[in-house]
Design a protein around this motif. Sequence first.
Motif, PDB file in Angstrom:
ATOM      1  N   UNK A  54      10.455   4.108   3.465  1.00 42.93           N
ATOM      2  CA  UNK A  54      11.331   4.423   2.320  1.00 42.93           C
ATOM      3  C   UNK A  54      10.587   4.338   0.985  1.00 42.93           C
ATOM      4  N   UNK A  55       9.282   4.203   1.043  1.00 44.33           N
ATOM      5  CA  UNK A  55       8.486   4.012  -0.185  1.00 44.33           C
ATOM      6  C   UNK A  55       8.710   5.155  -1.186  1.00 44.33           C
ATOM      7  N   UNK A  56       8.702   4.833  -2.491  1.00 42.83           N
ATOM      8  CA  UNK A  56       8.582   3.501  -3.088  1.00 42.83           C
ATOM      9  C   UNK A  56       9.913   2.745  -3.077  1.00 42.83           C
ATOM     10  N   UNK A  57       9.774   1.445  -2.925  1.00 44.79           N
ATOM     11  CA  UNK A  57      10.928   0.589  -2.669  1.00 44.79           C
ATOM     12  C   UNK A  57      11.033  -0.524  -3.714  1.00 44.79           C
ATOM     13  N   UNK A  58      12.254  -0.842  -4.107  1.00 44.99           N
ATOM     14  CA  UNK A  58      12.487  -2.089  -4.855  1.00 44.99           C
ATOM     15  C   UNK A  58      13.580  -2.856  -4.129  1.00 44.99           C
TER      16      UNK A  58
ATOM     17  N   UNK B 136       0.816  -1.226   0.000  1.00 45.29           N
ATOM     18  CA  UNK B 136       0.000   0.000   0.000  1.00 45.29           C
ATOM     19  C   UNK B 136       0.847   1.272   0.000  1.00 45.29           C
ATOM     20  N   UNK B 137       1.815   1.361   0.918  1.00 45.26           N
ATOM     21  CA  UNK B 137       2.609   2.588   1.017  1.00 45.26           C
ATOM     22  C   UNK B 137       3.353   2.858  -0.290  1.00 45.26           C
ATOM     23  N   UNK B 138       3.925   1.820  -0.869  1.00 46.64           N
ATOM     24  CA  UNK B 138       4.669   1.989  -2.125  1.00 46.64           C
ATOM     25  C   UNK B 138       3.722   2.301  -3.276  1.00 46.64           C
ATOM     26  N   UNK B 139       2.575   1.654  -3.257  1.00 45.54           N
ATOM     27  CA  UNK B 139       1.570   1.907  -4.295  1.00 45.54           C
ATOM     28  C   UNK B 139       1.174   3.382  -4.290  1.00 45.54           C
ATOM     29  N   UNK B 140       0.904   3.885  -3.083  1.00 39.13           N
ATOM     30  CA  UNK B 140       0.480   5.286  -2.943  1.00 39.13           C
ATOM     31  C   UNK B 140       1.595   6.240  -3.389  1.00 39.13           C
ATOM     32  N   UNK B 141       2.832   5.814  -3.169  1.00 47.15           N
ATOM     33  CA  UNK B 141       3.954   6.709  -3.497  1.00 47.15           C
ATOM     34  C   UNK B 141       4.618   6.392  -4.844  1.00 47.15           C
ATOM     35  N   UNK B 142       3.871   5.770  -5.726  1.00 51.53           N
ATOM     36  CA  UNK B 142       4.325   5.685  -7.122  1.00 51.53           C
ATOM     37  C   UNK B 142       4.977   4.389  -7.569  1.00 51.53           C
TER      38      UNK B 142
END
Length: 163
Positions: A132-136, A88-94
């Motif tokens: 740290x979102x967005x994260x890979x 969710x956090x990463x999704x929201x942040x791109x």
Amino acid sequence: MDIEGLDIDKEIGKVGKVICEHDKKKGLLIPILHRIQEDYGYLPGEALERLSKKLDLPLAEIYAVASFYHQFHFSPRGKKIVRVCMGTACHVRGAGKVLEKLQERFKIEVGETTEDLTMTLETVGCVGCCGLAPVVTVNDDVVGELTQKKMEGLIKMIEEEGE
Ligand code: FES
């Protein structure tokens, strides 16, 4: 048929022995699959066929066991396994844009590997670094706060791996 001379313990013993041998082989199967994957990075079909003959286990059974576990792969994998977090956090942040950019740049879809085996692209649920979102993740490393500029650096690093 006359069953007067039937020795039931002997009959059970015979079956028990067969079950035991079959279980023993199945018990060996997963550690062997791990070894093959460690050596080749995936489970080549030919290796599974040879294993089937060696253990005298049906090939379909070996595939069924290997398919059950997500850590086994049936095609070659890239040197870099890049997983885009779609939590969710990463999704929201791109995260979607990050994924799109990687797909465009390397011309592969999720689950695919570049032809030169530089990279395999996957998605993953939350990796626990939401701050740290967005994260890979790249193999075992986490790359976070992926700005446009950081994305370029990441892509360059992956490309250099293929040279
Ligand atoms: S949602 Fe991506 S790290 Fe948590």
